[in-house]
Write a protein that holds these residues in place. Structure first.
Motif, PDB file in Angstrom:
ATOM      1  N   TRP A 189      -1.635 -57.675  10.455  1.00 51.83           N
ATOM      2  CA  TRP A 189      -1.441 -57.146   9.082  1.00 51.83           C
ATOM      3  C   TRP A 189      -2.080 -58.107   8.065  1.00 51.83           C
ATOM      4  CZ3 TRP A 189       4.499 -56.313   9.954  1.00 51.83           C
ATOM      5  CH2 TRP A 189       4.721 -55.030  10.465  1.00 51.83           C
ATOM      6  N   GLN A 190      -1.806 -59.409   8.284  1.00 57.52           N
ATOM      7  CA  GLN A 190      -2.319 -60.439   7.364  1.00 57.52           C
ATOM      8  C   GLN A 190      -3.844 -60.390   7.286  1.00 57.52           C
ATOM      9  OE1 GLN A 190      -0.367 -62.800   5.573  1.00 57.52           O
ATOM     10  NE2 GLN A 190      -2.372 -63.001   4.606  1.00 57.52           N
ATOM     11  N   HIS A 191      -4.450 -60.276   8.465  1.00 53.80           N
ATOM     12  CA  HIS A 191      -5.914 -60.253   8.522  1.00 53.80           C
ATOM     13  C   HIS A 191      -6.457 -59.013   7.811  1.00 53.80           C
ATOM     14  CE1 HIS A 191      -9.463 -61.963  10.793  1.00 53.80           C
ATOM     15  NE2 HIS A 191      -9.960 -60.948  10.119  1.00 53.80           N
ATOM     16  N   LEU A 192      -5.847 -57.878   8.095  1.00 51.46           N
ATOM     17  CA  LEU A 192      -6.310 -56.626   7.457  1.00 51.46           C
ATOM     18  C   LEU A 192      -6.172 -56.753   5.944  1.00 51.46           C
ATOM     19  CD1 LEU A 192      -4.650 -53.988   9.863  1.00 51.46           C
ATOM     20  CD2 LEU A 192      -7.105 -54.465   9.665  1.00 51.46           C
ATOM     21  N   SER A 193      -5.038 -57.282   5.516  1.00 45.96           N
ATOM     22  CA  SER A 193      -4.756 -57.368   4.098  1.00 45.96           C
ATOM     23  C   SER A 193      -5.726 -58.328   3.397  1.00 45.96           C
ATOM     24  CB  SER A 193      -3.305 -57.829   3.913  1.00 45.96           C
ATOM     25  OG  SER A 193      -2.995 -57.887   2.574  1.00 45.96           O
ATOM     26  N   SER A 194      -5.929 -59.507   4.005  1.00 48.04           N
ATOM     27  CA  SER A 194      -6.755 -60.498   3.297  1.00 48.04           C
ATOM     28  C   SER A 194      -8.247 -60.199   3.422  1.00 48.04           C
ATOM     29  CB  SER A 194      -6.427 -61.918   3.759  1.00 48.04           C
ATOM     30  OG  SER A 194      -6.579 -61.979   5.146  1.00 48.04           O
ATOM     31  N   HIS A 195      -8.620 -59.242   4.257  1.00 42.48           N
ATOM     32  CA  HIS A 195     -10.035 -58.866   4.361  1.00 42.48           C
ATOM     33  C   HIS A 195     -10.294 -57.474   3.795  1.00 42.48           C
ATOM     34  CE1 HIS A 195      -9.869 -62.364   6.941  1.00 42.48           C
ATOM     35  NE2 HIS A 195     -11.165 -62.474   6.737  1.00 42.48           N
ATOM     36  N   GLY A 196      -9.399 -57.031   2.941  1.00 48.05           N
ATOM     37  CA  GLY A 196      -9.656 -55.829   2.143  1.00 48.05           C
ATOM     38  C   GLY A 196      -9.618 -54.503   2.887  1.00 48.05           C
ATOM     39  N   ALA A 197      -8.839 -54.420   3.979  1.00 49.34           N
ATOM     40  CA  ALA A 197      -8.749 -53.121   4.673  1.00 49.34           C
ATOM     41  C   ALA A 197      -8.086 -52.083   3.761  1.00 49.34           C
ATOM     42  CB  ALA A 197      -7.940 -53.281   5.961  1.00 49.34           C
ATOM     43  N   THR A 198      -8.587 -50.863   3.828  1.00 52.69           N
ATOM     44  CA  THR A 198      -8.006 -49.769   3.040  1.00 52.69           C
ATOM     45  C   THR A 198      -7.548 -48.676   4.003  1.00 52.69           C
ATOM     46  OG1 THR A 198     -10.016 -48.468   2.927  1.00 52.69           O
ATOM     47  CG2 THR A 198      -9.752 -50.178   1.240  1.00 52.69           C
ATOM     48  N   ARG A 199      -6.991 -47.619   3.434  1.00 48.63           N
ATOM     49  CA  ARG A 199      -6.566 -46.496   4.265  1.00 48.63           C
ATOM     50  C   ARG A 199      -7.746 -45.820   4.975  1.00 48.63           C
ATOM     51  NH1 ARG A 199      -1.980 -42.876   1.513  1.00 48.63           N
ATOM     52  NH2 ARG A 199      -0.264 -44.170   2.245  1.00 48.63           N
ATOM     53  N   LYS A 200      -8.952 -46.053   4.452  1.00 46.67           N
ATOM     54  CA  LYS A 200     -10.137 -45.454   5.077  1.00 46.67           C
ATOM     55  C   LYS A 200     -10.869 -46.453   5.982  1.00 46.67           C
ATOM     56  CE  LYS A 200     -12.274 -42.005   4.936  1.00 46.67           C
ATOM     57  NZ  LYS A 200     -12.333 -41.005   6.039  1.00 46.67           N
ATOM     58  N   SER A 201     -10.214 -47.569   6.279  1.00 45.52           N
ATOM     59  CA  SER A 201     -10.785 -48.490   7.272  1.00 45.52           C
ATOM     60  C   SER A 201     -10.460 -47.942   8.658  1.00 45.52           C
ATOM     61  CB  SER A 201     -10.179 -49.880   7.126  1.00 45.52           C
ATOM     62  OG  SER A 201     -10.476 -50.408   5.854  1.00 45.52           O
ATOM     63  N   LEU A 202     -11.212 -48.386   9.616  1.00 44.87           N
ATOM     64  CA  LEU A 202     -10.961 -47.950  10.998  1.00 44.87           C
ATOM     65  C   LEU A 202     -10.732 -49.196  11.848  1.00 44.87           C
ATOM     66  CD1 LEU A 202     -11.148 -45.444  12.996  1.00 44.87           C
ATOM     67  CD2 LEU A 202     -13.531 -46.094  13.335  1.00 44.87           C
ATOM     68  N   LEU A 203      -9.671 -49.165  12.647  1.00 45.73           N
ATOM     69  CA  LEU A 203      -9.397 -50.294  13.550  1.00 45.73           C
ATOM     70  C   LEU A 203      -9.752 -49.883  14.975  1.00 45.73           C
ATOM     71  CD1 LEU A 203      -8.150 -53.165  14.006  1.00 45.73           C
ATOM     72  CD2 LEU A 203      -5.980 -52.008  14.432  1.00 45.73           C
ATOM     73  N   ILE A 204     -10.544 -50.713  15.636  1.00 47.29           N
ATOM     74  CA  ILE A 204     -10.904 -50.459  17.045  1.00 47.29           C
ATOM     75  C   ILE A 204     -10.132 -51.454  17.904  1.00 47.29           C
ATOM     76  CG2 ILE A 204     -12.805 -50.445  18.706  1.00 47.29           C
ATOM     77  CD1 ILE A 204     -14.695 -49.930  16.267  1.00 47.29           C
ATOM     78  N   ASN A 205      -9.293 -50.949  18.777  1.00 50.00           N
ATOM     79  CA  ASN A 205      -8.519 -51.828  19.656  1.00 50.00           C
ATOM     80  C   ASN A 205      -9.250 -51.963  20.984  1.00 50.00           C
ATOM     81  OD1 ASN A 205      -6.313 -52.062  17.861  1.00 50.00           O
ATOM     82  ND2 ASN A 205      -5.534 -50.060  18.531  1.00 50.00           N
ATOM     83  N   LEU A 206      -9.669 -53.165  21.306  1.00 52.64           N
ATOM     84  CA  LEU A 206     -10.439 -53.417  22.520  1.00 52.64           C
ATOM     85  C   LEU A 206      -9.606 -54.311  23.442  1.00 52.64           C
ATOM     86  CD1 LEU A 206     -13.329 -53.279  23.911  1.00 52.64           C
ATOM     87  CD2 LEU A 206     -13.808 -55.438  22.750  1.00 52.64           C
ATOM     88  N   GLY A 207      -8.991 -53.698  24.444  1.00 53.83           N
ATOM     89  CA  GLY A 207      -8.171 -54.522  25.335  1.00 53.83           C
ATOM     90  C   GLY A 207      -7.287 -53.701  26.245  1.00 53.83           C
ATOM     91  N   GLY A 208      -6.387 -54.385  26.900  1.00 52.57           N
ATOM     92  CA  GLY A 208      -5.421 -53.720  27.784  1.00 52.57           C
ATOM     93  C   GLY A 208      -4.268 -53.156  26.960  1.00 52.57           C
ATOM     94  N   GLY A 209      -3.191 -52.801  27.660  1.00 49.67           N
ATOM     95  CA  GLY A 209      -2.054 -52.145  27.011  1.00 49.67           C
ATOM     96  C   GLY A 209      -1.431 -52.970  25.899  1.00 49.67           C
TER      97      GLY A 209
END
Ligand code: GLY
Length: 352
Positions: A72-92
């Motif tokens: 959350w901190q990273h998204l917030s301090s790097h200006g993520a908005t509701r129209k940002s997209l997060l790509i999760n790359l990993g296991g469960g």
């Protein structure tokens, strides 16, 4: 529940297409320290800003509120908005935690799952369950909110060791048993000693569709989604027991051993076919070996089963059992004596 697109094939062109279609204001990638090192280079051509790459520590121990806060901190301090997209790359662990972070940040932004383990592709990345462990309990806090899509490229699974491949395959065995003879026979006949990566995508597709069909009917697990818990009541008890003994076992192994006992209960209480029971037991025994238990552990294992999420708080232990392949019987009440008998059957089957 929103529709979740599953794509199995060559990862990068599809990812590019998805990202272009979505027209995100900014892109973020969540990795753990392993997938950052081993898998992130497959996405280089997306040209994601280095500061939008988020890394958390690998391992289920880190699927916690601190790691969630750091995302959350990273998204917030790097200006993520509701129209940002997060790509999760990993296991469960990454797709569960990243899915929860995306679902809650600014009340929800879209996300894509790219599972890098077979277990993640078959189970965690699909169906919308997200969350973290809390207060010593697994997946205690979370929401059900599916990713926009799940992109699966079997090239990632080539680097898995055989045990981690088998751990994912156990969930495919489960999907075979809860679906139909065709899927079951394909699972039974796949050569686990020499994995054919050209055949695997077809098998994966068939198996993931089993889960998708169930989730479509019952996204919030009020009823038939409990089919996906087959093997897990006793499997989770085995997993917790092994962890308590300081000898943790992979999730899929515990589920495979749990399926031996739960197939026995299915035979005993619901008339499951004895020949198919033997087929399944042979498959599991030959590939997964055994968790060593004696009858002295039965009470502890029973106590662990009383904490299963499927129970309804009235002291009964409720199982998902099978009357045959695809004949799912949810909320089946099983007595302590029957559970102990099924543990005897497990020990006899695996030669303990
Ligand atoms: N892992 C079982 C489910 O998604 O319901």
């Amino acid at each position: 529940m929103n529709k979740q697109t599953i794509y199995i094939g060559n990862l990068f062109p599809q990812l590019l297409k998805e990202v272009e279609n979505y027209r995100a204001e900014s892109l973020f990638i969540l990795t753990d320290n392993n997938t950052n090192r081993l898998c992130l280079n497959h996405l280089n051509d997306l040209n994601i800003l280095p500061e939008n790459i988020i890394e958390i520590k690998a391992g289920d121990d880190n699927k916690n509120v601190e790691a969630l806060t750091s995302v959350w901190q990273h998204l917030s301090s790097h200006g993520a908005t509701r129209k940002s997209l997060l790509i999760n790359l990993g296991g469960g662990m990454v797709t569960d935690l990243g899915g929860f972070a995306a679902s809650t940040f600014k009340r929800g932004l879209e996300y894509i799952n790219i599972p890098t383990t077979l277990l993640g592709a078959i189970d965690a990345a699909v169906g919308g369950k997200t969350g973290i462990n809390f207060n010593g309990l697994k997946n205690e806090v979370g929401v059900i909110n599916p990713s926009q899509s799940v992109l699966i490229d079997v090239q990632f699974f080539r680097t898995l060791d055989h045990e981690n491949f088998l751990s994912g395959y156990a969930e495919m065995i489960k999907h075979g048993l809860i679906s139909n003879e065709k899927v079951w026979n394909n699972i039974l006949n796949f050569n686990l000693d020499s994995i054919d990566y050209t055949l695997l995508p077809k098998l994966l597709k068939e198996s993931i569709e089993v889960k998708q069909e169930i989730v479509k009917i019952d996204p919030t697990e009020k009823g038939i989604r409990k089919a996906l818990n087959f093997g897990h009541t006793i499997g989770h008890a085995f997993e917790s027991y092994a962890l308590e003994c300081g000898q943790p076992k992979l999730h899929g192994y515990a589920v495979a051993w749990g399926m031996i006992s739960e197939l026995y209960l299915s035979y005993k209480k619901c008339g499951f076919d004895k020949d198919i029971l033997r087929q399944a037991v042979t498959l599991i025994k030959e590939n997964y070996g055994a968790l060593e238990i004696t009858c002295k552990e039965y009470d502890l294992l029973y106590e662990l089963m009383t904490h299963d999420k499927k129970n309804e708080g009235d002291g009964r232990i409720l199982f998902t059992l099978l009357g045959g392949i695809g004949d799912v019987r949810i909320n089946t009440d099983v007595t302590k004596k029957e559970i102990f008998e099924s543990l005897d059957y497990y020990r006899d089957s695996v030669g303990l």
